[in-house]
Motif scaffolding. Structure first.
Motif, short mmCIF file in Angstrom:
data_model
loop_
_atom_site.label_atom_id
_atom_site.label_comp_id
_atom_site.label_asym_id
_atom_site.label_seq_id
_atom_site.Cartn_x
_atom_site.Cartn_y
_atom_site.Cartn_z
N THR A 134 29.01 45.60 22.84
CA THR A 134 27.62 45.60 23.28
C THR A 134 27.28 46.89 24.00
O THR A 134 26.25 47.51 23.76
N ARG A 135 28.18 47.35 24.85
CA ARG A 135 27.87 48.57 25.59
C ARG A 135 27.83 49.80 24.68
O ARG A 135 27.12 50.76 24.97
N ASP A 136 28.58 49.80 23.57
CA ASP A 136 28.48 50.90 22.61
C ASP A 136 27.09 50.95 22.01
O ASP A 136 26.49 52.02 21.87
N ILE A 137 26.58 49.79 21.66
CA ILE A 137 25.23 49.70 21.09
C ILE A 137 24.20 50.16 22.11
O ILE A 137 23.28 50.92 21.78
N VAL A 138 24.35 49.70 23.34
CA VAL A 138 23.40 50.07 24.39
C VAL A 138 23.44 51.58 24.65
O VAL A 138 22.39 52.23 24.73
N VAL A 139 24.62 52.15 24.75
CA VAL A 139 24.74 53.59 25.00
C VAL A 139 24.13 54.39 23.85
O VAL A 139 23.38 55.34 24.07
N VAL A 151 16.91 56.64 22.26
CA VAL A 151 15.59 56.54 22.89
C VAL A 151 15.28 57.81 23.68
O VAL A 151 14.18 58.37 23.58
N ALA A 152 16.24 58.27 24.46
CA ALA A 152 16.02 59.50 25.23
C ALA A 152 15.67 60.66 24.30
O ALA A 152 14.72 61.41 24.56
N PHE A 153 16.43 60.81 23.23
CA PHE A 153 16.15 61.91 22.31
C PHE A 153 14.93 61.64 21.44
O PHE A 153 14.30 62.58 20.96
N ALA A 168 27.95 55.91 14.85
CA ALA A 168 27.25 56.32 16.08
C ALA A 168 26.29 57.47 15.83
O ALA A 168 25.18 57.47 16.37
N ALA A 169 26.67 58.43 15.02
CA ALA A 169 25.79 59.57 14.73
C ALA A 169 24.53 59.10 14.02
O ALA A 169 23.41 59.46 14.39
N LEU A 170 24.72 58.28 13.00
CA LEU A 170 23.58 57.78 12.23
C LEU A 170 22.70 56.87 13.06
O LEU A 170 21.46 56.99 13.05
N PHE A 171 23.31 55.98 13.83
CA PHE A 171 22.55 55.05 14.66
C PHE A 171 21.68 55.80 15.66
O PHE A 171 20.48 55.55 15.77
N ALA A 172 22.27 56.72 16.40
CA ALA A 172 21.51 57.45 17.43
C ALA A 172 20.40 58.31 16.81
O ALA A 172 19.29 58.35 17.34
N GLU A 173 20.70 58.97 15.70
CA GLU A 173 19.66 59.78 15.04
C GLU A 173 18.52 58.91 14.53
O GLU A 173 17.35 59.29 14.63
#
Length: 172
Positions: A25-30, A36-38, A86-91
């Motif tokens: 869960t914390r990986d998803i949140v981070v 969101v910040a970016f 993680a790269a794809l999710f955050a982007e």
């Protein structure tokens, strides 16, 4: 529970030597917080992007030297989370929020985020999510930039000479 963070310790490999790839869960949140910040940064950078046009008077594609802002989540999120996707999710979160906030590129913002995140993701996948060295992070950033360059060439700069396109690639 071999291979989970509870059994083996956070971020460690299981008995097979493969990295733990289970998202917590914390990986998803981070990853979401980074996205969101970016997303806000992307939206603001998009608003400011036109103000950098005078740089192109110095050299026709000099403005593209500032493009890297859009590539940061594709390298930062996997560096912190160290999980596949993680790269794809955050982007995608960043691109999605930027589009929702009114990015001047509209829905294409999502395609751009996808190609940038997916290209970085490929580099991490080739290392089997085991290597996080500056060289690997640099390759992921280069892959993300190359994907963005190809996307932009096809959609926005098709009429620019090959020489200037190559200059854009180097600057990005």
């Amino acid at each position: 529970m071999v291979g989970t963070n509870r059994a083996m310790g956070e971020g460690t490999a299981d008995r097979s030597g493969l990295p733990d790839t289970a998202w917590r869960t914390r990986d998803i949140v981070v990853a979401a917080v980074i996205g969101v910040a970016f997303g806000v940064v992307f939206w603001a950078w998009g608003l400011a992007w036109g103000a950098f046009d005078p740089l192109n008077a110095v050299f026709p594609v000099l403005k593209d030297s500032l493009y890297a802002v859009w590539l940061v989540p594709a390298v930062l999120a996997p560096l912190i989370i160290r999980k596949p996707g993680a790269a794809l999710f955050a982007e995608m979160v960043a691109a999605g929020l930027s589009a929702l906030l009114g990015s001047q590129w509209g829905i294409d913002t999502l395609l751009s985020g996808f190609v940038q995140g997916a290209a970085a993701e490929l580099v991490f996948a080739f290392t089997l999510y085991r290597l996080w060295s500056p060289a690997v992070l640099g390759l992921a950033a280069l892959a993300s930039a190359a994907a963005a360059w190809a996307h932009d060439w096809a959609l926005y700069y098709a009429d620019i000479s090959v020489e200037l396109q190559l200059a854009r690639l180097v600057l990005m």
